[in-house]
Design an enzyme around this catalytic site. Structure first.
Site, short mmCIF file in Angstrom:
data_model
loop_
_atom_site.label_atom_id
_atom_site.label_comp_id
_atom_site.label_asym_id
_atom_site.label_seq_id
_atom_site.Cartn_x
_atom_site.Cartn_y
_atom_site.Cartn_z
N ARG A 147 -19.59 24.54 -21.21
CA ARG A 147 -19.65 23.75 -19.98
C ARG A 147 -18.79 24.47 -18.94
O ARG A 147 -17.70 24.94 -19.27
CB ARG A 147 -19.11 22.35 -20.24
CG ARG A 147 -19.41 21.37 -19.14
CD ARG A 147 -18.75 20.02 -19.41
NE ARG A 147 -17.37 19.99 -18.98
CZ ARG A 147 -16.68 18.86 -18.75
NH1 ARG A 147 -17.25 17.70 -18.94
NH2 ARG A 147 -15.43 18.91 -18.36
N TYR A 159 -11.87 16.86 -11.61
CA TYR A 159 -12.13 16.57 -13.01
C TYR A 159 -12.71 17.81 -13.72
O TYR A 159 -13.59 18.48 -13.19
CB TYR A 159 -13.14 15.41 -13.17
CG TYR A 159 -13.73 15.43 -14.57
CD1 TYR A 159 -12.96 15.01 -15.65
CD2 TYR A 159 -14.98 15.97 -14.82
CE1 TYR A 159 -13.44 15.12 -16.94
CE2 TYR A 159 -15.47 16.08 -16.10
CZ TYR A 159 -14.70 15.65 -17.16
OH TYR A 159 -15.17 15.77 -18.45
N ASP A 224 -21.09 19.15 -15.63
CA ASP A 224 -20.93 17.69 -15.54
C ASP A 224 -20.61 17.31 -14.10
O ASP A 224 -19.58 17.73 -13.55
CB ASP A 224 -19.77 17.29 -16.47
CG ASP A 224 -19.64 15.78 -16.66
OD1 ASP A 224 -20.31 15.03 -15.92
OD2 ASP A 224 -18.87 15.37 -17.55
N HIS A 226 -20.23 14.15 -13.27
CA HIS A 226 -19.34 13.00 -13.46
C HIS A 226 -19.65 11.82 -12.53
O HIS A 226 -18.75 11.24 -11.92
CB HIS A 226 -17.88 13.45 -13.33
CG HIS A 226 -17.00 12.95 -14.44
ND1 HIS A 226 -16.08 11.95 -14.25
CD2 HIS A 226 -16.91 13.30 -15.74
CE1 HIS A 226 -15.45 11.72 -15.40
NE2 HIS A 226 -15.95 12.51 -16.32
N GLU A 250 -25.23 17.07 -16.18
CA GLU A 250 -24.83 15.80 -16.77
C GLU A 250 -24.38 14.79 -15.72
O GLU A 250 -23.69 15.16 -14.76
CB GLU A 250 -23.69 16.10 -17.74
CG GLU A 250 -23.03 14.91 -18.37
CD GLU A 250 -21.86 15.34 -19.24
OE1 GLU A 250 -21.79 16.52 -19.64
OE2 GLU A 250 -21.00 14.49 -19.50
N GLU A 276 -22.80 8.82 -21.46
CA GLU A 276 -21.50 8.70 -22.14
C GLU A 276 -20.85 7.35 -21.90
O GLU A 276 -20.01 6.92 -22.69
CB GLU A 276 -20.56 9.86 -21.77
CG GLU A 276 -20.11 9.87 -20.34
CD GLU A 276 -19.23 11.08 -20.01
OE1 GLU A 276 -19.60 12.20 -20.41
OE2 GLU A 276 -18.20 10.90 -19.37
N ARG A 297 -26.30 10.98 -24.17
CA ARG A 297 -24.88 11.35 -24.26
C ARG A 297 -24.01 10.33 -25.01
O ARG A 297 -22.80 10.54 -25.15
CB ARG A 297 -24.33 11.51 -22.84
CG ARG A 297 -24.86 12.71 -22.11
CD ARG A 297 -24.16 13.98 -22.56
NE ARG A 297 -22.79 14.01 -22.14
CZ ARG A 297 -21.79 14.52 -22.87
NH1 ARG A 297 -22.02 15.01 -24.06
NH2 ARG A 297 -20.55 14.53 -22.41
N GLU A 353 -20.98 17.99 -27.94
CA GLU A 353 -19.79 18.39 -27.18
C GLU A 353 -18.61 18.50 -28.14
O GLU A 353 -18.41 17.64 -29.00
CB GLU A 353 -19.49 17.34 -26.10
CG GLU A 353 -18.30 17.69 -25.21
CD GLU A 353 -18.04 16.62 -24.14
OE1 GLU A 353 -18.50 15.48 -24.31
OE2 GLU A 353 -17.39 16.94 -23.14
N TRP A 416 -14.96 8.43 -10.09
CA TRP A 416 -14.17 9.57 -10.58
C TRP A 416 -14.94 10.44 -11.55
O TRP A 416 -15.56 10.01 -12.43
CB TRP A 416 -12.88 9.09 -11.27
CG TRP A 416 -12.07 10.25 -11.74
CD1 TRP A 416 -11.35 11.13 -10.96
CD2 TRP A 416 -11.92 10.72 -13.09
NE1 TRP A 416 -10.77 12.09 -11.73
CE2 TRP A 416 -11.10 11.88 -13.04
CE3 TRP A 416 -12.41 10.27 -14.33
CZ2 TRP A 416 -10.75 12.59 -14.18
CZ3 TRP A 416 -12.05 10.97 -15.46
CH2 TRP A 416 -11.24 12.13 -15.39
O1 KDG Z 1 -12.44 9.13 -20.85
C1 KDG Z 1 -13.26 9.81 -19.97
C2 KDG Z 1 -13.78 11.08 -20.62
O2 KDG Z 1 -14.32 10.81 -21.86
C3 KDG Z 1 -14.80 11.79 -19.75
O3 KDG Z 1 -14.23 12.06 -18.50
C4 KDG Z 1 -15.22 13.09 -20.41
O4 KDG Z 1 -17.06 13.32 -18.91
C5 KDG Z 1 -16.51 13.62 -19.94
C6 KDG Z 1 -17.18 14.60 -20.80
O5 KDG Z 1 -18.31 14.95 -20.48
O6 KDG Z 1 -16.60 15.01 -21.80
MG MG Z 2 -19.19 13.82 -19.01
#
Ligand code: KDG
Ligand code: MG
Length: 416
Positions: A147, A159, A224, A226, A250, A276, A297, A353, A416
């Protein structure tokens, strides 16, 4: 075989974890993960107050019935706290069943469908030279997919980008500084970060262009976003990254609006992954039936356990959609071990992952899964193959911690 004891174990070896331990009347022990990063005590209280008392005396072998009892029986069902709690019970019961059978858990899920799970690691760098170093380090460790996350000009922190290669103010003692963006910070209130979508959309394609030039066309690259984009911004990003042949893009849009992904899909052939923060099969219904995504995810930990995630993967398989299980360090080694057993068994595995847990985390969670040549594999130990070391855990007391929050340049709250 009846459930005799249920313990909720909250510890913080490098970061906070909530672990469920179920013991049967004949002494068989099963573990489950209920860690909800930044909201750990909510899951711990749900388990202690509302789940543990219901489990005592139940038949430990009745995994499906216990799942239905906790899900349908709650009335106020779904949601991350409930589903992480059910996941922990479900995983612990599978661990017990497999130990009683004397078999590694994957054997109860139909046996191996592959020899190992292809994983991706988290390469990152504020600037291209650090990013390239990080990718090289991952390749040297055997990773076959990475990634890619980088800093964005004008933004102090983002992030997914480690702030330093050596030490970090944000990382806890014993954590892997490669991931210093990820452990929830030990602040009384969340750290505030700043986000600028236009700068991101301009910068991201230049990064992938540079990475492809440096590393060539073969290496699977993931990214990602996010949950930070509007549908049309996400469509633009997917389109601009097409020349760089991503394995997946992602979480381009927030998880609540499934229709958003139709708009993205209309504009790009970049494969899409999401889920996720999804908790149930219902979150995927529209995405599967309209074939709006390519990878699922959800982790075992947040989607109701092995029983529920297996069901989601079977449903996904109808639409040629594959697994891409969330594996951050806030999913404990128990949750990761469960994902490995499931991933080795299902027909539609995609990728796993793998952010490596720190050595301190492994002092408490003693694991037997292996990582080599870019692949994770379960051990042949009966059950999940994870032990919880109480003595080691006693040295790591829970300490409240939050993930950061994001604001746009004008101060408005953003995802975030
Ligand atoms: O707790 C938040 C994380 O699990 C997240 O920010 C991780 O986006 C994430 C990832 O793809 O691993
Ligand atoms: Mg993620």
């Amino acid at each position: 075989m009846r459930i005799a004891n249920v313990e909720v174990l909250v510890s913080s070896p490098g970061r906070n974890f909530v672990t469920l331990r179920i013991t049967t009347d004949d002494g068989v022990v099963g573990l489950g993960d209920a860690t909800l990063n930044g909201r750990e005590l909510a899951a711990a209280a749900y388990l202690t107050e509302h789940v543990a008392p219901l489990l005592i005396g139940r038949d430990a072998h009745q995994i499906e019935d216990t799942w239905q009892y906790l899900y349908r029986g709650a009335y106020w069902r779904r949601g991350p706290v409930t589903m992480a709690s059910i996941a922990a019970v479900d995983t612990a019961l599978w661990d017990i069943k497999a130990k009683v059978a004397g078999l590694p858990l994957y054997q109860l899920l139909g046996g191996k469908s592959r020899s190992g799970l292809l994983v991706y690691g988290h390469a990152s760098g504020a600037e291209l030279p650090e990013l390239f170093d990080s990718i090289h380090e991952h390749l040297d460790e055997g990773y076959r997919a990475v990634r890619v996350q980088t800093g964005i000009p004008g933004l102090p922190s983002v992030y997914g980008v480690a702030s330093s290669r050596n030490a970090s103010a944000g990382a806890d003692a014993g954590s892997d500084t490669r991931y210093d963006y990820e452990p929830a910070r030990r602040n009384a209130i969340p750290v505030e970060e700043t986000w600028d979508t236009r700068a991101y959309l301009r910068h991201a394609p230049t990064v992938f262009d540079a990475v492809r030039n440096e590393f060539g066309p073969e290496l699977p690259l993931l990214h990602d976003a996010h949950h930070r984009l509007t549908p049309i911004q996400a469509a633009k990003l997917g389109k601009s990254l097409e020349p760089y042949d991503l394995f997946w893009l992602e979480d381009v849009t927030p998880a609540e609006n499934q229709d958003a992904l139709r708009r993205v899909r209309e504009h790009t052939t970049t494969p899409l992954a999401i889920g996720e923060v999804f908790n149930t099969i219902w979150d995927y219904k529209q995405l599967f039936e309209e074939q709006l995504i390519d990878y699922v995810r959800s982790p075992v930990t947040h989607a109701g356990g092995i029983t529920a995630l297996r069901r989601i993967f079977d449903y996904a398989a109808v639409y040629q959609i594959k697994s891409g299980v969330h594996g951050p360090t806030d999913v404990s080694p128990v949750g990761l071990a469960a994902a490995i057993h499931l991933g080795i068994a299902i027909p539609n595995f995609g990728i796993q992952e793998y952010m490596q847990h720190s050595p301190v985390t492994h002092e408490v969670f003693e694991t037997t899964y292996t990582f080599s040549d870019g692949m994770l594999a379960p051990s042949e130990a009966p059950g999940l193959g994870v032990d919880y070391n109480d003595e080691a855990a006693s040295a790591f007391a829970y300490a409240g911690a939050y993930l950061p929050v994001n604001r746009l340049l004008d101060g408005s709250m953003h995802d975030w």
